[in-house]
Design an enzyme around this catalytic site. Structure first.
Site, PDB file in Angstrom:
ATOM      1  N   HIS A 136     -25.586   3.977 -17.532  1.00  0.00           N
ATOM      2  CA  HIS A 136     -25.740   2.869 -18.295  1.00  0.00           C
ATOM      3  C   HIS A 136     -27.208   2.762 -18.596  1.00  0.00           C
ATOM      4  O   HIS A 136     -27.794   2.957 -17.508  1.00  0.00           O
ATOM      5  CB  HIS A 136     -24.930   1.701 -17.813  1.00  0.00           C
ATOM      6  CG  HIS A 136     -25.036   0.356 -19.254  1.00  0.00           C
ATOM      7  ND1 HIS A 136     -26.114  -0.332 -19.519  1.00  0.00           N
ATOM      8  CD2 HIS A 136     -24.278   0.294 -20.123  1.00  0.00           C
ATOM      9  CE1 HIS A 136     -25.894  -0.939 -20.530  1.00  0.00           C
ATOM     10  NE2 HIS A 136     -24.553  -0.937 -21.101  1.00  0.00           N
ATOM     11  N   ASP A 213     -23.655   0.240  -9.469  1.00  0.00           N
ATOM     12  CA  ASP A 213     -23.274  -0.746 -10.649  1.00  0.00           C
ATOM     13  C   ASP A 213     -21.901  -0.532 -10.729  1.00  0.00           C
ATOM     14  O   ASP A 213     -21.313   0.214 -11.068  1.00  0.00           O
ATOM     15  CB  ASP A 213     -23.971   0.146 -11.611  1.00  0.00           C
ATOM     16  CG  ASP A 213     -23.649  -0.550 -13.185  1.00  0.00           C
ATOM     17  OD1 ASP A 213     -22.858  -1.245 -12.986  1.00  0.00           O
ATOM     18  OD2 ASP A 213     -24.273  -0.004 -14.188  1.00  0.00           O
ATOM     19  N   GLN A 216     -18.246  -1.687 -14.436  1.00  0.00           N
ATOM     20  CA  GLN A 216     -16.809  -1.277 -14.892  1.00  0.00           C
ATOM     21  C   GLN A 216     -15.755  -0.962 -13.712  1.00  0.00           C
ATOM     22  O   GLN A 216     -14.515  -0.601 -14.237  1.00  0.00           O
ATOM     23  CB  GLN A 216     -17.091   0.024 -15.520  1.00  0.00           C
ATOM     24  CG  GLN A 216     -18.020   0.002 -16.778  1.00  0.00           C
ATOM     25  CD  GLN A 216     -17.294  -0.668 -17.956  1.00  0.00           C
ATOM     26  OE1 GLN A 216     -16.389  -1.254 -18.109  1.00  0.00           O
ATOM     27  NE2 GLN A 216     -17.986  -1.302 -18.857  1.00  0.00           N
ATOM     28  N   LYS A 239     -17.522  -9.140 -17.804  1.00  0.00           N
ATOM     29  CA  LYS A 239     -16.552  -7.671 -17.871  1.00  0.00           C
ATOM     30  C   LYS A 239     -15.165  -7.907 -16.735  1.00  0.00           C
ATOM     31  O   LYS A 239     -14.355  -7.561 -16.790  1.00  0.00           O
ATOM     32  CB  LYS A 239     -17.213  -6.745 -17.551  1.00  0.00           C
ATOM     33  CG  LYS A 239     -18.209  -6.372 -18.433  1.00  0.00           C
ATOM     34  CD  LYS A 239     -18.560  -4.920 -18.204  1.00  0.00           C
ATOM     35  CE  LYS A 239     -20.030  -4.632 -18.850  1.00  0.00           C
ATOM     36  NZ  LYS A 239     -19.733  -4.596 -20.343  1.00  0.00           N
ATOM     37  N   CYS A 377     -24.596   2.717 -24.941  1.00  0.00           N
ATOM     38  CA  CYS A 377     -25.767   2.438 -24.295  1.00  0.00           C
ATOM     39  C   CYS A 377     -25.791   3.450 -23.105  1.00  0.00           C
ATOM     40  O   CYS A 377     -26.032   3.107 -21.568  1.00  0.00           O
ATOM     41  CB  CYS A 377     -25.739   0.981 -23.450  1.00  0.00           C
ATOM     42  SG  CYS A 377     -25.635  -0.252 -24.714  1.00  0.00           S
TER      43      CYS A 377
HETATM   44  N1  C6P Z   1     -21.547  -1.922 -20.792  1.00  0.00           N
HETATM   45  C1  C6P Z   1     -20.021  -1.197 -22.697  1.00  0.00           C
HETATM   46  O1  C6P Z   1     -19.679  -1.659 -23.813  1.00  0.00           O
HETATM   47  P1  C6P Z   1     -24.673  -6.270 -19.036  1.00  0.00           P
HETATM   48  O2  C6P Z   1     -24.899  -5.957 -20.398  1.00  0.00           O
HETATM   49  O3  C6P Z   1     -25.589  -6.704 -18.302  1.00  0.00           O
HETATM   50  O4  C6P Z   1     -23.352  -7.268 -18.760  1.00  0.00           O
HETATM   51  O5  C6P Z   1     -24.162  -5.023 -18.493  1.00  0.00           O
HETATM   52  C2  C6P Z   1     -24.696  -3.833 -18.432  1.00  0.00           C
HETATM   53  C3  C6P Z   1     -23.893  -2.688 -17.979  1.00  0.00           C
HETATM   54  C4  C6P Z   1     -24.426  -2.089 -16.809  1.00  0.00           C
HETATM   55  N2  C6P Z   1     -23.605  -0.992 -16.514  1.00  0.00           N
HETATM   56  C5  C6P Z   1     -22.337  -0.634 -16.919  1.00  0.00           C
HETATM   57  C6  C6P Z   1     -21.777   0.580 -16.147  1.00  0.00           C
HETATM   58  C7  C6P Z   1     -21.985  -1.052 -18.145  1.00  0.00           C
HETATM   59  O6  C6P Z   1     -20.935  -0.701 -18.481  1.00  0.00           O
HETATM   60  C8  C6P Z   1     -22.818  -2.276 -18.495  1.00  0.00           C
HETATM   61  C9  C6P Z   1     -22.170  -2.981 -19.939  1.00  0.00           C
HETATM   62  C10 C6P Z   1     -20.982  -2.362 -22.112  1.00  0.00           C
HETATM   63  O7  C6P Z   1     -19.885  -0.453 -21.959  1.00  0.00           O
HETATM   64  C11 C6P Z   1     -21.947  -3.131 -23.098  1.00  0.00           C
HETATM   65  S1  C6P Z   1     -23.120  -1.805 -23.474  1.00  0.00           S
END
Ligand code: C6P
Length: 420
Positions: A136, A213, A216, A239, A377
Site C-alpha cells: 500500500h 503492515d 488487512q 479495519k 492506494c
Molecule cells: N487500505 C483499502 O481500501 P489507514 O488509511 O492508515 O487506516 O490504512 C492504510 C493502509 C495501510 N496498509 C494497508 C495494507 C492498507 O490496506 C491500508 C488501507 C484501504 O485498501 C484504504 S486505501
C-alpha cells in the site's frame, strides 16, 4: 489465512452463524437505493458492532475528560479505560507488555513513525530499505521520503503472476546493506497472505529488523507478534470493526525503546526546561498531545468483541465464502481475476473486459452493492498487472453466500448495461 500466522486460544471450529452475527451490526439493516445494503468494501473499512458503538457513546456520556493529567475522578476513570484498551490490544497481539503498544492515528501514522525515527537514526548513504511490490502507498511513501533524506535506496521484492511474493528474489535482495524489511502481512489490493514468518526468519538471520503492515490481516483474526517474532506491527482500528482515527504501532520494547521520539509535546515528556527535555518512558514517549481517547476505548471494545468470537469457525466460513465467490464470479464471461495467490483472504479484485471499474462500481451501487474501485492506494500492483484499476469486493465474517450471489448477479447486470 493460514492458521499458523494467526492465533487464538480456541482450536476447535464451530459452525459459524453469519446471519446471527449480522444483528450486532445495525448498519447492515440499511437499504441503499431501495435495496438491502450488500456491504463488500470491508478492506476499505469494516462496520461496527453494538459494543463499539456503546463504548464510544458511554465514554462521552459518562467519562469524558483528559487522560494522564487530572487528579479528579473523571480523569482517573478515563485514564483507566484508556489503559484498559491498551491491554486489550496487547492481548489481541500477544505482545509481551503494554509498553510495546503505541496508540497512533492508524497504520499510515504507525509506519511514518517508524520510518521517521528508525529511518533517521539507522539509515546512511548506500543503505537499503527492502519493501515488496504488493505494498500500500502507506508502506512505500514514508520509506521513499526517509531514503531521499538519508541517501538510502528503496529495493522491492517482485511479485509473480498470481500476486505472490517472489521469495527467490527476496533471498537475493536481502543483502547486508538492507537495514529494515517492511512488508504487508496481507495485501489490500489482492488479498495475498504473505509468508511473513519466513521473511522474519531470513531477515533476522542477518540481524535485520522487520516491520509488518497488519492492516488487512487483523480483521481476519488475532495474531501473535511474539510467535511471528516481528519487530514492528502496524494496524488501523477502523479495519478491525473499531473507530476511525485510531490505530496501533506495536514495537518490540528493546528496539522501540532505543528510538528517538517522533513528535514533541505534552505527555511524551518527563520534564521540560528551556535547556533540556527529558522524555517519558514507553509507550508515552511516542504519544505526544491529547490522544484519541474515545477512539482508543472504541478500539479496545472492538478487540474485546473479536477476542470472544469463534475464530476457527470464522476462518472456515471466510474460506468457504472466498472459494464460493471465486467460483461464481468466474462463471461470468469476460471476468479476469487479479490476484490468485494460494493463500488469500476474502478479496476479489477483478476487471471485466474493457469496462472501466468505476462503471462497475456505479452500476453495482444502484443495486445496493458497495465495492471499491480504483488502484486501492497500491498503484505499483496495478502497474505490475498492466491495468489502471480493478473492481474489488472484500469480505468480512458477517458476509453471506446470498450476498455473493447478489454481487455476481450485479456483475451480470453490468455486462447488460455496458453491452459487453
Ligand atoms: N487500505 C483499502 O481500501 P489507514 O488509511 O492508515 O487506516 O490504512 C492504510 C493502509 C495501510 N496498509 C494497508 C495494507 C492498507 O490496506 C491500508 C488501507 C484501504 O485498501 C484504504 S486505501
Amino acid at each position: 489465512m493460514p492458521a499458523n500466522t494467526l492465533s487464538n486460544e480456541q482450536t476447535v471450529a464451530g459452525v459459524f452463524d453469519a446471519e446471527a452475527i449480522r444483528e450486532e451490526f445495525p448498519i447492515l439493516e440499511r437499504r441503499v437505493h431501495g435495496r438491502p445494503l450488500v456491504y463488500l468494501d470491508n478492506a476499505a473499512t469494516t462496520q461496527k458492532p453494538l459494543p463499539v458503538l456503546r463504548a464510544e457513546d458511554s465514554y462521552y456520556r459518562t467519562l469524558n475528560s483528559n487522560v494522564h493529567r487530572g487528579v479528579h475522578r473523571l480523569s482517573e476513570e478515563a485514564t483507566e479505560a484508556y489503559e484498559a484498551s491498551r491491554e486489550s490490544v496487547r492481548r489481541y497481539l500477544n505482545a509481551a507488555s503494554t509498553q510495546e503498544i503505541v496508540f497512533v492515528r492508524g497504520t499510515t501514522e504507525a509506519i511514518n513513525l517508524v520510518a521517521a525515527t528508525f529511518g533517521r537514526t539507522h539509515l546512511a548513504p548506500g543503505d537499503v530499505v527492502l519493501i515488496s511490490g504488493l505494498e500500500h502507498h502507506s508502506n512505500i511513501v514514508p520509506w521513499q521520503m526517509v531514503c531521499a533524506e538519508r541517501g538510502a535506496t528503496l529495493s522491492v521484492i517482485p511479485i509473480d503472476d498470481r500476486g505472490q511474493l517472489r521469495m527467490d528474489e527476496f533471498g537475493r535482495l536481502l543483502t547486508d546493506r538492507v537495514k529494515i524489511v517492511a512488508v504487508n502481512h496481507v495485501s489490500n489490493a489482492l488479498g495475498t497472505v504473505n509468508p511473513v514468518r519466513e521473511i522474519v526468519a531470513k531477515a533476522h538471520a542477518r540481524s535485520i529488523p522487520v516491520l509488518l503492515d497488519g492492516a488487512q490481516a487483523l480483521p481476519h483474526g488475532p495474531v501473535d507478534v511474539r510467535e511471528l517474532e516481528c519487530d514492528f506491527y502496524a494496524f488501523s482500528g477502523h479495519k478491525v470493526f473499531g473507530p476511525t482515527g485510531i490505530g496501533v504501532l506495536y514495537g518490540r520494547s528493546a528496539l522501540l525503546g532505543s528510538l528517538p521520539p517522533y513528535q514533541g509535546g505534552g505527555d511524551m515528556i518527563r520534564s521540560v526546561t528551556f535547556e533540556k527535555t527529558v522524555y517519558n518512558d514507553l509507550p508515552y514517549r511516542f504519544e505526544a498531545g491529547t490522544p484519541n481517547i474515545a477512539g482508543s476505548i472504541g478500539l479496545g471494545a472492538a478487540l474485546d468483541y473479536l477476542w470472544k468470537l469463534d475464530w476457527p469457525g470464522i476462518r472456515a466460513h471466510e474460506r468457504d465464502l472466498l472459494s464460493y465467490a471465486t467460483e461464481q464470479i468466474s462463471t461470468v464471461p469476460g471476468i479476469r481475476l487479479i490476484g490468485t495467490a494460494e493463500e488469500k483472504v476474502g478479496v476479489l479484485s477483478f476487471v471485466l473486459q474493457d469496462v472501466h471499474p468505476h462503471d462497475i462500481g456505479t452500476i453495482l451501487d444502484q443495486e445496493g452493492i458497495a465495492i471499491r474501485t480504483g488502484h486501492h492506494c497500491a498503484q505499483p500492483v496495478m502497474i505490475r498487472f498492466g491495468i489502471p484499476a480493478t473492481a474489488r469486493a472484500s469480505f468480512a465474517f458477517y458476509n453471506t453466500k446470498a450476498e455473493v450471489d447478489a454481487l455476481v448477479e450485479g456483475v451480470r447486470r453490468v455486462r447488460e448495461v455496458m453491452g459487453v
